[in-house]
Design an enzyme around this catalytic site. Structure first.
Site, PDB file in Angstrom:
ATOM      1  N   ARG D 258       0.874  -1.169   0.000  1.00  0.00           N
ATOM      2  CA  ARG D 258       0.000   0.000   0.000  1.00  0.00           C
ATOM      3  C   ARG D 258       0.908   1.215   0.000  1.00  0.00           C
ATOM      4  O   ARG D 258       1.459   1.577   1.030  1.00  0.00           O
ATOM      5  CB  ARG D 258      -0.851  -0.055   1.279  1.00  0.00           C
ATOM      6  CG  ARG D 258      -2.040   0.838   1.319  1.00  0.00           C
ATOM      7  CD  ARG D 258      -2.593   0.910   2.741  1.00  0.00           C
ATOM      8  NE  ARG D 258      -1.788   1.809   3.556  1.00  0.00           N
ATOM      9  CZ  ARG D 258      -1.591   1.674   4.854  1.00  0.00           C
ATOM     10  NH1 ARG D 258      -2.093   0.663   5.522  1.00  0.00           N
ATOM     11  NH2 ARG D 258      -0.852   2.544   5.509  1.00  0.00           N
ATOM     12  N   HIS D 262      -3.404   4.535   4.742  1.00  0.00           N
ATOM     13  CA  HIS D 262      -4.528   3.596   4.805  1.00  0.00           C
ATOM     14  C   HIS D 262      -5.775   4.255   4.235  1.00  0.00           C
ATOM     15  O   HIS D 262      -6.389   3.761   3.293  1.00  0.00           O
ATOM     16  CB  HIS D 262      -4.769   3.154   6.248  1.00  0.00           C
ATOM     17  CG  HIS D 262      -6.050   2.419   6.433  1.00  0.00           C
ATOM     18  ND1 HIS D 262      -6.266   1.164   5.907  1.00  0.00           N
ATOM     19  CD2 HIS D 262      -7.213   2.771   7.050  1.00  0.00           C
ATOM     20  CE1 HIS D 262      -7.496   0.774   6.202  1.00  0.00           C
ATOM     21  NE2 HIS D 262      -8.089   1.727   6.888  1.00  0.00           N
ATOM     22  N   TYR D 271       3.706   5.012  11.813  1.00  0.00           N
ATOM     23  CA  TYR D 271       3.992   3.583  12.029  1.00  0.00           C
ATOM     24  C   TYR D 271       4.943   2.951  11.018  1.00  0.00           C
ATOM     25  O   TYR D 271       5.331   1.805  11.185  1.00  0.00           O
ATOM     26  CB  TYR D 271       2.698   2.786  12.116  1.00  0.00           C
ATOM     27  CG  TYR D 271       1.721   3.036  10.971  1.00  0.00           C
ATOM     28  CD1 TYR D 271       1.913   2.437   9.732  1.00  0.00           C
ATOM     29  CD2 TYR D 271       0.614   3.873  11.137  1.00  0.00           C
ATOM     30  CE1 TYR D 271       1.026   2.662   8.696  1.00  0.00           C
ATOM     31  CE2 TYR D 271      -0.281   4.102  10.100  1.00  0.00           C
ATOM     32  CZ  TYR D 271      -0.078   3.496   8.885  1.00  0.00           C
ATOM     33  OH  TYR D 271      -0.937   3.727   7.867  1.00  0.00           O
TER      34      TYR D 271
HETATM   35  C1  LIG Z   1     -14.615  -5.794  11.269  1.00  0.00           C
HETATM   36  C2  LIG Z   1     -13.818  -4.553  11.100  1.00  0.00           C
HETATM   37  N1  LIG Z   1     -12.966  -4.182  12.056  1.00  0.00           N
HETATM   38  C3  LIG Z   1     -12.248  -3.050  11.928  1.00  0.00           C
HETATM   39  C4  LIG Z   1     -12.351  -2.267  10.819  1.00  0.00           C
HETATM   40  C5  LIG Z   1     -11.530  -0.979  10.688  1.00  0.00           C
HETATM   41  N2  LIG Z   1     -10.531  -1.162   9.651  1.00  0.00           N
HETATM   42  C6  LIG Z   1     -10.745  -0.733   8.400  1.00  0.00           C
HETATM   43  S1  LIG Z   1      -9.523  -1.179   7.350  1.00  0.00           S
HETATM   44  C7  LIG Z   1      -8.673  -1.947   8.569  1.00  0.00           C
HETATM   45  C8  LIG Z   1      -7.383  -2.645   8.233  1.00  0.00           C
HETATM   46  C9  LIG Z   1      -7.587  -3.650   7.158  1.00  0.00           C
HETATM   47  O1  LIG Z   1      -6.373  -4.258   6.822  1.00  0.00           O
HETATM   48  P1  LIG Z   1      -6.281  -5.276   5.626  1.00  0.00           P
HETATM   49  O2  LIG Z   1      -7.324  -6.331   5.766  1.00  0.00           O
HETATM   50  O3  LIG Z   1      -4.873  -5.734   5.531  1.00  0.00           O
HETATM   51  O4  LIG Z   1      -6.688  -4.431   4.350  1.00  0.00           O
HETATM   52  P2  LIG Z   1      -5.933  -3.160   3.739  1.00  0.00           P
HETATM   53  O5  LIG Z   1      -6.564  -1.942   4.365  1.00  0.00           O
HETATM   54  O6  LIG Z   1      -4.493  -3.291   4.044  1.00  0.00           O
HETATM   55  O7  LIG Z   1      -6.224  -3.214   2.284  1.00  0.00           O
HETATM   56  C10 LIG Z   1      -9.331  -1.818   9.783  1.00  0.00           C
HETATM   57  C11 LIG Z   1      -8.858  -2.344  11.069  1.00  0.00           C
HETATM   58  C12 LIG Z   1     -13.271  -2.685   9.838  1.00  0.00           C
HETATM   59  N3  LIG Z   1     -13.473  -1.978   8.720  1.00  0.00           N
HETATM   60  N4  LIG Z   1     -13.963  -3.828   9.996  1.00  0.00           N
END
Ligand SMILES: Cc1ncc(C[n+]2csc(CCOP(=O)(O)OP(=O)(O)O)c2C)c(N)n1
Ligand SMILES: Cc1ncc(C[n+]2csc(CCOP(=O)(O)OP(=O)(O)O)c2C)c(N)n1
Ligand SMILES: [Mg+2]
Ligand SMILES: [Mg+2]
Lengths: 376, 326, 326, 376
Positions: D258, D262, D271
Site C-alpha cells: 500500500r 490507509h 507507524y
Molecule cells: C470488522 C472490522 N474491524 C475493523 C475495521 C476498521 N478497519 C478498516 S480497514 C482496517 C485494516 C484492514 O487491513 P487489511 O485487511 O490488511 O486491508 P488493507 O486496508 O491493508 O487493504 C481496519 C482495522 C473494519 N473496517 N472492519
C-alpha cells in the site's frame, strides 16, 4: 520464484504409544510411575462410571439433558496429567476425566447438569473454567488466560479443549491466531470424535486432518490416538513443556470416538450405523489401559481392581447425595449479576418476593372499573 | 383439518414451500440427516436432497453470511439457528449484511431469506439455550421479526416469511413446539406480517403479549374472569417488527388499562416500545400505569430455577388485578 | 484546570489508571503504534510498553474474548472497538461470556473489563462507522452501559468504569470527541455509574437525553427559552444501564411533560424504556404524550444524508413546543 | 504411527512472471493478445489517475474520507481479466482496478466515497457486489454467491478479495472452510499489502505466509507477486479454471504494498518508515507493466500512450461531472428498507417531511402550561 514449491516450516506429526491390545511402543513409553498409572486408571474408570450414573439419573429425571463422554476419557485425562496444579484447564463439555483429575467435586459437577449455576462455580484453588456451551468460544478466553501467564511473567500454561465441530468456528481460528502471534503458553486440544451431533468429520472440513490446521497459524500440529492415554501424555507433555518455556502454542488433534449419543436429547441411530460404533469398541481407552496395567505392567490385580471400584462407587454415591441435598436459592440470580445489585434489580427482586411470598391478590371481586370514556 | 403440533405445522410450511419453489433452501446445523434437533426439518432431506436441505459445518456466521450470498443470487434460504443463544455468533452478518443489502444497493440486491430460531425458556435446557433476543433484532431496521404463538399461525406466518421479499427473523417459541395441537388447514394459508390479533376480547384491561407468553396470558385471562370478575382482552402481536400499533391503541382506547407480558428481560425490551407507542397515541385514555410482566434483568437462570424467572399465569393475574384496582 | 477535548480527557483517564494499576491493559486494533484512530490511546505505548498497550490482530471477537480470559486472571483490560459497527463481530463474547462469568460462577470469576467504542454519526464516516447500539447492550443484564457527554464527565466515568468490578460498555460520542473543550481537574475524579445529572434546570418540560445528544438538546433548550418562552429542564443520563429512574421521575413530577432525545433508531430503543419507567412511576403526573426525537427506523444514511437522519436542534425544539402546547 | 510425519496433500506454490524490470519469464508468459495488454494497461493507468483525483478531491472536501489503492492495481485487475462477464467479483475496498475493468462507472464509484448509497448500487448486468467495509465479512457472502453457481448447475465463478488483516477474522476462516467443504467455485484473493492500518503483516499472523493458510481447509494455496500483472493472470486463470470445472476453491496470496496512507484519515508516518515505502517504488506494478509493454513487447509507443492518457482523463472528468451533478433524495432512506415501507416508516417519513417543509413551530409565545399539581 518464478514458480516453485512454497516451503512451510511448521512441524506436523502423528503419534501413538499404546496400541488397542495394550502393547506399548518401548521407545516412546513415557514410563510413568506405577502409582500415577493406578491413579490415572482410577480416574478414568471413575469417569466411566460417573458418566453411566449421570445417564441413568437423566432417565430418572434427576438431572436434565446429559452429554456423555464415554470413550473420550483418555485425552482430557492425559492432558490434565501433564499440567501442574497452578496451570489452567479450560474444558468444553466432554472433558470430565480431566476435571476429576484436577479436583472437581462430583457433587458440584452434577449440579451443572442439574441446572444450577453452582455447578459452574469451580472449587477454590482449582484453576479451571466451567463447562462451556457456545462451541469454540472457550478457545478465546483460554487464550486470554494463557496470555495472562505470559504477561505476568509466570510459567503457567493453559490447556484448552474443543471438538472437531468447534474447528469450523471463527472463534477457534481467531484464538489460535492470537495465541501464535503472542506466543501464548496455550495447548489447544481438539477432541476429534468423528461427529458434531449428526455431522461427520469429513463434512465438517475438507482438510485431511485437524492437526494440519496448525499450519494456518505457523505453529506445530500433532495428530494422536486420543484413546491411548500414554500417547496423549507424551504429546501433551511436549506441548506443555514447550509452552512453559515460551515456545508458544501447539495444536493437538486427538482422534477418538463418541461412543454414546451426543446428548440424551438425540438419537444417534438417525445418522450413524451400529457397525461404526461397534468398530470402535476394541479401541476403547479404558479396556486398553486396563490390559496394559494388568497384562503388560502387571500392577492391576483383581484385588486392586476391587478396591478401586469400591472407592469409586462410594465417591460417586457421596457426590450424588451432595447433589441431591443441594438447596436452591431462588433469589441468587439477583445477587450475582453485579458486585452490587442495581436499584432496578432490587426492585425486581422485591417484586418477585412479593409474588412468591404473598401469591395472587385477594379475590374480593373488583368493582367495575371506570371506563375510558368516563375519564377522557 | 388435521391436528398438529407447532413443530409439525412448521415442517408442513417448509415442505410445501420447498415443493413449490426450487429456490427455497433449508440450511443449518443438523437440519438434514438428523432432521433438526427439534425435528422441524423432518423429511426434507429425504424429499428434496442434500442440495436443498443442507447440513452445514458448525459456524453460525457462515450460515447467515453465505445465505446472504445465496439470497443475492435469487435463492430463498431458510436458515436454522440451532438455539437462540447461538444466533449471536452470526449477529454481525444479520446486522451488517442481511438487513442492509436492499438499502445499501438501493434495491439492486435483495435478501429474501428467513432466519429461523427456537427461542425462550421452559424446556429445561442448559445455558445459552433459553434466550429471548427479539428486542435485539427488532431494533434493527430492515428486518422483520415474527413471533408465532400456535401451530396454525406458525405455519401461516412461516409461509408468509419465506414468501416475503425481505429478510425475516422468525422466532419459534420452543416451549410451544409440542405443548398443544391445533387444527391446521391442508391448503396453504398465510397471515400478513405486522398484523396482530385479538386472542380474547375483553373490556377491563388489555394484556399485550406474543409467542410463548400467549398461552399463559390467556390462562390468566380465564382466571381473571373466574376469580376476579375482570374481563381481560388479550392481544397476540404475532410480530414485534413491524408492530401492530393500531391494534394496540384500539384496545387501549377501549379498556384504558394494560399489562405487557414478555419473556425477555425488561430493560430495553419490547415492552418499553409497546408502552411508548401507547403513550404517544393514547395517553389520555390511560386509567392506570402500565405494568410489565417480563423476565428479570438478569441472565435467565440455569433450568432448575428458570420457572421462577419466567412470567407465569400468577404473575400476569397479579399485575392485571393491580392494574384494574389502581 | 486545563481545557481539554474529550479525546484528551479520555486519554488522561487511561494514562492515570495505567500508571496507578499494573493490571490495567489497553488493547485493540491500532491502539499502540498508531495511538488509536481517534488518538484516545496517545502516548500509552511509549509510556507503558507493548505488554500494557497492545496492538492486536484484526479480530474483534478475539479482542473481547481474550480480554475475558485476561480479566478472569485479574487484569483489567480496556478494549477498544475501532468503531461501533464492528463491536457486533464480538457480540457473542460480550453477550456470552463478558457479561455472564460472574453470575455463571457465582462470583468465583469476575470480569472487570471495559469495552470502549466510539459511537454515533456526524463525522462524515463511511458505512458501519456511525451506529448507536446502546439499546442492544443495555438489554443485556450483567453489563453497565455508560455514555458520557463531555470531556469532564467522560474522564470521570471512564475512571469509574475501569475501577468498576464488573464489565462496562463505554460508548464515546465521536461527534463530541473534539467538538468542544472543558476544564478537567488535574486530580483524579470519578462519577457514580448509574447516576444522571440535571444539565439544565427548567419547569415546563423535561428533555431527557445522553451522550452526543446532550449538546444539541441544551441548544434547543436555549432556543425554547429565547423564542418560545419555554423553560426546559435537560437531563443527561450519563448511563443507560443502570438508568437513573429516580432522576427522571423527579423531573417529570415537576414538569409533567417530556421529550426523549437519542440518536439510535426509535423502535425498541432506549427511549421506549425511559417512557415505560415514567409510565410505571409517574403516569398521573403526565400532562401530554411523550415524544421521541430519535434516529429513524432505517439504517443511518451514508454520510451525505446523515444530518437529515440525526436528531438536531430544530427537531427537538419542534417536539418540545408541540409537547408543551399539547 | 507410532511417530511419523503427518503428510498433507495440499499444493503450496509461489509464482512470478514479470520482474520489476519488465522482463518476463518466457516459460510462464501467459502470452496475452496485444489488444488485451493495452486495454489492461489503460485500466491500470486509469485506476492510478482516478485514485489521485479522488485523493485530491478529498483534500478539497468534494468527497469524504478516501482509501487509496496506489500500488495495488495489478492484482484486482489481473484477477478481473480472468473472469467472464457473468462471473462474480466481490471486492473489499482496494480493488478499484478490477471494478473499472468489470464495467463500474466512475461517477457511481465516486458516489460511494461521496457518501451516497447509490455508490453501492452496481450497474445492471454487472455481477459484482459493492465495496465492503466490515473486514472479511464479504468472504462469507462471496462464498454464498459462489455456492449459488454450483447449486444452480452453472459454471460461473466468484472471485473475492480481502486484505492480510482480513485473514485474522473468523469470517475468513469460516468462509474458506465452507467453500472447501462444498467445493464452491470461489477464488479467494488476499491482497497482502504488508499492513492493516498500522499493524505490520508479521504481527497479524505468525504464519510464514498467508498462502499456507490454505492447508487448514485442505485446499491449494499460491503466493504470487501481486505487483506483477502477468503472474496474477497466470495464477488466477488456473484457479478460475479449476473452480469452473468443479475443483473447488483456491487461496491466492498476492504480495503487494500500500504505497499511500490507509485512508485519508491516517498518517502512515506514525507507524512505518519512508525507506520501507521507497524500497517498494521500484516494484510499482504500473511502471513495471509500462516497461514490459514499451521495451519488451514494444507495443506502447509515445503516441499510443498520449492517446490513452487523453481518453483516461476525459473519462475521469466526465465521471467527476456526473458525480457532482448527483441529486440527493433525502427521503430515499425510507423507501429502501423494505419492498413496501412499514406503517411506522411512513409515519416517520411524514414526521421528517413536516419538519423539513415547515420548520420550527410559530413563535407565538406559549401561555404557561398547567402545572402537574393542578392536574393530579
Ligand atoms: C470488522 C472490522 N474491524 C475493523 C475495521 C476498521 N478497519 C478498516 S480497514 C482496517 C485494516 C484492514 O487491513 P487489511 O485487511 O490488511 O486491508 P488493507 O486496508 O491493508 O487493504 C481496519 C482495522 C473494519 N473496517 N472492519
Ligand atoms: C455456537 C454453538 N452453536 C451450536 C451449538 C449446538 N451444539 C452443541 S454441541 C454441537 C456439536 C459439537 O460438535 P463438536 O465440536 O465436534 O463436539 P462434540 O459434541 O463432538 O464433543 C452443536 C452443534 C452450540 N452449543 N454452540
Ligand atoms: Mg465432535
Ligand atoms: Mg493490508
Amino acid at each position: 520464484m518464478p514458480r516453485a514449491k512454497l516451503e512451510v516450516p511448521c512441524k506436523l506429526e502423528k503419534l501413538s504409544v499404546l496400541d488397542p491390545d495394550g502393547k506399548v511402543d518401548a521407545k516412546l513409553d513415557p514410563k510413568l510411575p506405577d502409582n500415577d498409572l493406578l491413579k490415572l486408571y482410577k480416574t478414568m474408570w471413575q469417569t466411566r462410571l460417573l458418566d453411566e450414573r449421570c445417564l441413568h439419573m437423566q432417565r430418572q429425571g434427576r438431572i436434565g439433558t446429559y452429554g456423555p463422554c464415554k470413550g473420550q476419557e483418555a485425552t482430557p485425562l492425559g492432558v490434565a496429567y501433564t499440567l501442574r496444579k497452578d496451570d489452567w484447564y479450560v474444558p468444553s463439555y466432554r472433558e470430565l476425566a480431566g476435571c476429576l483429575w484436577r479436583g472437581w467435586k462430583i457433587g458440584r459437577y452434577m449440579l451443572w447438569w442439574g441446572g444450577h449455576e453452582e455447578g459452574s462455580q469451580i472449587e477454590e484453588g482449582v484453576n479451571d473454567t466451567p463447562l462451556a456451551v457456545p462451541i469454540a468460544s472457550q478457545c478465546q478466553y483460554a487464550m486470554g488466560i494463557a496470555w495472562a501467564s505470559k504477561l505476568r511473567g509466570e510459567d503457567t500454561v493453559c490447556a484448552a479443549f474443543c471438538g472437531d465441530g468447534g474447528t469450523s468456528q471463527g472463534d477457534f481460528h481467531e484464538a489460535l491466531n492470537f495465541a501464535a502471534v503472542y506466543k501464548a503458553p496455550m495447548v489447544m486440544v481438539v477432541q476429534n470424535n468423528g461427529w458434531a451431533i449428526s455431522l461427520p468429520r469429513d463434512k465438517q472440513t475438507a482438510a485431511q486432518s485437524i492437526a494440519q490446521k496448525a499450519v494456518a497459524y505457523g505453529i506445530d500440529g500433532i495428530q494422536i490416538d486420543g484413546n491411548d492415554i500414554l500417547g496423549v501424555i507424551v504429546a501433551a507433555r511436549e506441548a506443555v513443556a514447550k509452552a512453559r518455556k515460551g515456545g508458544g502454542p501447539t495444536l493437538i488433534e486427538a482422534i477418538t470416538y463418541r461412543m454414546a449419543m451426543h446428548t440424551t436429547a438425540d438419537d444417534p441411530k438417525k445418522y450413524r450405523s451400529e457397525e461404526e460404533v461397534k468398530a470402535w469398541e476394541p479401541k476403547d481407552p479404558l479396556t486398553r489401559f486396563r490390559k496394559y496395567l494388568a497384562q503388560t505392567k502387571k500392577i492391576l490385580t483383581d484385588k486392586v481392581e476391587k478396591e478401586i471400584e469400591t472407592q469409586i462407587r462410594e465417591e460417586i454415591d457421596e457426590g450424588v447425595r451432595i447433589y441431591e441435598s443441594y438447596e436452591l436459592d431462588q433469589y441468587a440470580m439477583f445477587h450475582n449479576m453485579y458486585e452490587t445489585p442495581t436499584p432496578e434489580l432490587r426492585r425486581q427482586e422485591a417484586e418477585l418476593r412479593d409474588y412468591l411470598e404473598n401469591g395472587r391478590p385477594d379475590e374480593t371481586p373488583t368493582e367495575q372499573s371506570p371506563t375510558a370514556s368516563e375519564r377522557v | 383439518m388435521p391436528q398438529m403440533t407447532m413443530v409439525e405445522a412448521l415442517n408442513k410450511a417448509l415442505f410445501e414451500l420447498m415443493a413449490e419453489d426450487k429456490n427455497v433452501l433449508v440450511m443449518g446445523e443438523d437440519v438434514g440427516q438428523d432432521e433438526g434437533v427439534f425435528r422441524v426439518t423432518a423429511r426434507l432431506l429425504k424429499e428434496f436432497g442434500p442440495d436443498r436441505c443442507i447440513d452445514t459445518p458448525l459456524a453460525e456466521a457462515a450460515i447467515v453470511g453465505t445465505a446472504v450470498g445465496l439470497a443475492i443470487r435469487g435463492f430463498r434460504p431458510v436458515c436454522e439457528m440451532q438455539f437462540d443463544g447461538f444466533s449471536y455468533q452470526a449477529f454481525h452478518h444479520t446486522e451488517g449484511h442481511m438487513r442492509r443489502f436492499r438499502n445499501r444497493t438501493r434495491g439492486r440486491y435483495t435478501v429474501p431469506m428467513v432466519l429461523r430460531m427456537p427461542y425462550g425458556g421452559g424446556i429445561r435446557a442448559i445455558e445459552h439455550h433459553s434466550e429471548a433476543p427479539e428486542a435485539t433484532y427488532a431494533h434493527l431496521g430492515g428486518l422483520k421479526v415474527v413471533m408465532p404463538s400456535g401451530p396454525r399461525n406458525a405455519r401461516a406466518l412461516l409461509r408468509a416469511a419465506i414468501l416475503d421479499p425481505d429478510p425475516v427473523v422468525f422466532m419459534e417459541p420452543k416451549a410451544a413446539y409440542r405443548a398443544f395441537r391445533e387444527e391446521v388447514p391442508d391448503e396453504p394459508e398465510t397471515l400478513p406480517i405486522g398484523k396482530g390479533q385479538v386472542a380474547r376480547e375483553g373490556k377491563d384491561v388489555t394484556l399485550i403479549t406474543y409467542a410463548a407468553m400467549v398461552r399463559p396470558t390467556l390462562e390468566a385471562a380465564e382466571e381473571l374472569e373466574d376469580d376476579y370478575g375482570i374481563d381481560a382482552e388479550v392481544l397476540d402481536l404475532l410480530s414485534v417488527s413491524p408492530m401492530d400499533t393500531d391494534l394496540i391503541n384500539a384496545s387501549i382506547r377501549k379498556t384504558g388499562r394494560a399489562v405487557v407480558v414478555h419473556e425477555a428481560p425488561r430493560h430495553c425490551g419490547v415492552g418499553g416500545e409497546i408502552i411508548a407507542r401507547i403513550v404517544e397515541d393514547s395517553l389520555m385514555y390511560l386509567e392506570a400505569p402500565i405494568k410489565r410482566v417480563t423476565g428479570y434483568d438478569t441472565i435467565i437462570p440455569f433450568f432448575a430455577n428458570e420457572r421462577t424467572w419466567m412470567p407465569d399465569v400468577g404473575k400476569v393475574v397479579k399485575a392485571a388485578v393491580e392494574t384494574v384496582r389502581f
